[in-house]
Design a protein around this motif. Structure first.
Motif, PDB file in Angstrom:
ATOM      1  N   ALA A  21       0.827  -1.218   0.000  1.00  0.00           N
ATOM      2  CA  ALA A  21       0.000   0.000   0.000  1.00  0.00           C
ATOM      3  C   ALA A  21       0.858   1.263   0.000  1.00  0.00           C
ATOM      4  N   GLY A  22       1.959   1.204  -0.769  1.00  0.00           N
ATOM      5  CA  GLY A  22       2.810   2.379  -0.924  1.00  0.00           C
ATOM      6  C   GLY A  22       3.866   2.541   0.139  1.00  0.00           C
ATOM      7  N   ARG A  23       3.942   1.609   1.092  1.00  0.00           N
ATOM      8  CA  ARG A  23       4.889   1.737   2.201  1.00  0.00           C
ATOM      9  C   ARG A  23       6.113   0.833   2.054  1.00  0.00           C
ATOM     10  N   GLY A  24       6.155   0.009   1.025  1.00  0.00           N
ATOM     11  CA  GLY A  24       7.284  -0.903   0.843  1.00  0.00           C
ATOM     12  C   GLY A  24       8.548  -0.162   0.445  1.00  0.00           C
ATOM     13  N   THR A  25       9.683  -0.759   0.749  1.00  0.00           N
ATOM     14  CA  THR A  25      10.981  -0.133   0.479  1.00  0.00           C
ATOM     15  C   THR A  25      11.172   0.190  -0.995  1.00  0.00           C
ATOM     16  N   LEU A  26      10.854  -0.756  -1.861  1.00  0.00           N
ATOM     17  CA  LEU A  26      11.032  -0.555  -3.308  1.00  0.00           C
ATOM     18  C   LEU A  26      10.129   0.560  -3.817  1.00  0.00           C
ATOM     19  N   CYS A  27       8.933   0.617  -3.283  1.00  0.00           N
ATOM     20  CA  CYS A  27       7.992   1.663  -3.690  1.00  0.00           C
ATOM     21  C   CYS A  27       8.496   3.047  -3.267  1.00  0.00           C
ATOM     22  N   ILE A  28       8.982   3.136  -2.038  1.00  0.00           N
ATOM     23  CA  ILE A  28       9.462   4.415  -1.517  1.00  0.00           C
ATOM     24  C   ILE A  28      10.719   4.874  -2.247  1.00  0.00           C
ATOM     25  N   ASN A  29      11.627   3.945  -2.490  1.00  0.00           N
ATOM     26  CA  ASN A  29      12.917   4.311  -3.082  1.00  0.00           C
ATOM     27  C   ASN A  29      12.878   4.473  -4.596  1.00  0.00           C
ATOM     28  N   ALA A  30      11.911   3.811  -5.264  1.00  0.00           N
ATOM     29  CA  ALA A  30      11.936   3.810  -6.731  1.00  0.00           C
ATOM     30  C   ALA A  30      10.579   4.060  -7.371  1.00  0.00           C
ATOM     31  N   ASN A  31       9.553   4.381  -6.594  1.00  0.00           N
ATOM     32  CA  ASN A  31       8.194   4.551  -7.132  1.00  0.00           C
ATOM     33  C   ASN A  31       7.734   3.311  -7.900  1.00  0.00           C
ATOM     34  N   ASN A  32       8.283   2.161  -7.538  1.00  0.00           N
ATOM     35  CA  ASN A  32       7.938   0.905  -8.199  1.00  0.00           C
ATOM     36  C   ASN A  32       6.825   0.234  -7.393  1.00  0.00           C
ATOM     37  N   HIS A  33       5.590   0.312  -7.891  1.00  0.00           N
ATOM     38  CA  HIS A  33       4.431  -0.182  -7.157  1.00  0.00           C
ATOM     39  C   HIS A  33       4.111  -1.641  -7.461  1.00  0.00           C
ATOM     40  N   PHE A  34       4.762  -2.229  -8.467  1.00  0.00           N
ATOM     41  CA  PHE A  34       4.389  -3.581  -8.893  1.00  0.00           C
ATOM     42  C   PHE A  34       5.558  -4.569  -8.872  1.00  0.00           C
ATOM     43  N   GLY A  35       6.673  -4.158  -8.293  1.00  0.00           N
ATOM     44  CA  GLY A  35       7.814  -5.067  -8.158  1.00  0.00           C
ATOM     45  C   GLY A  35       8.376  -5.541  -9.479  1.00  0.00           C
ATOM     46  N   ILE A  36       8.260  -4.728 -10.528  1.00  0.00           N
ATOM     47  CA  ILE A  36       8.735  -5.147 -11.852  1.00  0.00           C
ATOM     48  C   ILE A  36      10.252  -4.997 -11.930  1.00  0.00           C
TER      49      ILE A  36
END
Length: 296
Positions: A114-129
């Motif tokens: 929900a936008g709080r994961g490390t990858l999302c925060i550091n890279a705006n990557n919401h889908f783990g691609i």
């Protein structure tokens, strides 16, 4: 005569002394009563505290937690905030690319915490691609299936959402999904798993659970101009939901089952609890049914 006068004086003094002593006793009783009144006020204070504790406990019981791929724990209110922030983006991508907004939002919630994961925060990557061979944009390196894997980095979340749509539309293995009805979110959830988006056997159920619990299908209906009727929740609001990475190798992993603990899993695979936690980047002892853990 003198003796009688002296006797009367002594008797008078004795009576006065007794009266004074009774007065002190009375005062002492009043003081005791006041003390008791003060003590009796304590249960009222305790009741107030208990009431607050009860309210906090009730809120906690009604809070749904979501454990993202980066082991970030979020609560229902955070998930709702994420939905409010990205529902229009998901609807626009549905209009342009044909992917149900409900599916896009559910995957975004699950993969990004929900936008709080490390990858999302550091890279705006919401889908783990991950980067793959066709990616020429910015990159970040993040421990996932292996150490320091390459992931795509975006300037803003909208780019991540658009790239997610392009990722699905440009790969032949997902072509069968686009033959489904645009509001068949159950078919899409199961089709994503069948096409290899994730190897977690619970992945479709997790997506469907999020869609039903948070009424995400109503955004599909809005895009399609259809009437929407909410479904009954299929997963209890207090049940934790564990996310799954985009790709998890079946070899060297273990899917958490009911009754499992970190200790029992570590014993099954000849590991210590510390080794198991380090292998999976776990900082606490919370695990969820369906969660995929590395054991090698």
């Amino acid at each position: 005569m003198l003796k009688k006068i002296l006797a009367l004086v002594v008797l008078s003094l004795f009576v006065l002394s007794c009266g004074s002593h009774k007065s002190r006793i009375k005062t002492s009783k009043n003081g005791t009563a006041k003390t008791r009144t003060t003590r009796n006020s304590r249960p009222n204070i305790k009741t107030t505290v208990d009431s607050k504790t009860s309210t906090a406990s009730s809120t906690k019981r009604n809070t749904e937690t979501l454990e993202s791929t980066s082991k970030t724990v979020v609560y229902a209110e955070v998930v709702k905030g994420y939905i409010d922030q990205f529902k229009e983006t998901a609807k626009e991508n549905m209009r342009r690319h044909g992917i149900p907004a409900s599916i896009t939002l559910a995957q975004g919630i699950l993969e990004s915490g929900a936008g709080r994961g490390t990858l999302c925060i550091n890279a705006n990557n919401h889908f783990g691609i991950k980067c793959h061979n066709d990616w020429s944009g910015d990159k970040v390196y993040h421990d996932d299936d292996a150490e320091q894997e390459c992931f795509r980095k975006y300037k803003d979340p909208a780019d991540s959402y658009n790239d997610h749509s392009l990722f699905l539309t440009s790969r032949g293995r997902y072509a069968g999904l686009f033959k489904l009805d645009k509001d068949d979110y159950e078919g899409w959830a199961r089709g994503l798993k069948a096409a290899g988006y994730a190897t977690d056997p619970k992945y479709p159920d997790k997506l469907i659970g999020l869609i039903v619990n948070y009424d995400l299908a109503k955004y599909d209906a809005e895009v399609l101009n259809k009437k929407y009727k909410a479904s009954e929740p299929k997963i209890q609001s207090s049940a934790p939901i564990a996310s799954a990475p985009v790709s998890v190798p079946s070899y060297g992993t273990y899917t958490v089952e009911k009754g499992d603990t970190l200790y029992s899993i570590s014993k099954k695979h000849n590991l210590t609890v510390d080794e198991l936690m380090k292998l999976n980047g776990i900082s606490g002892n919370t695990i969820s049914i369906g969660q995929v853990l590395k054991v090698k």
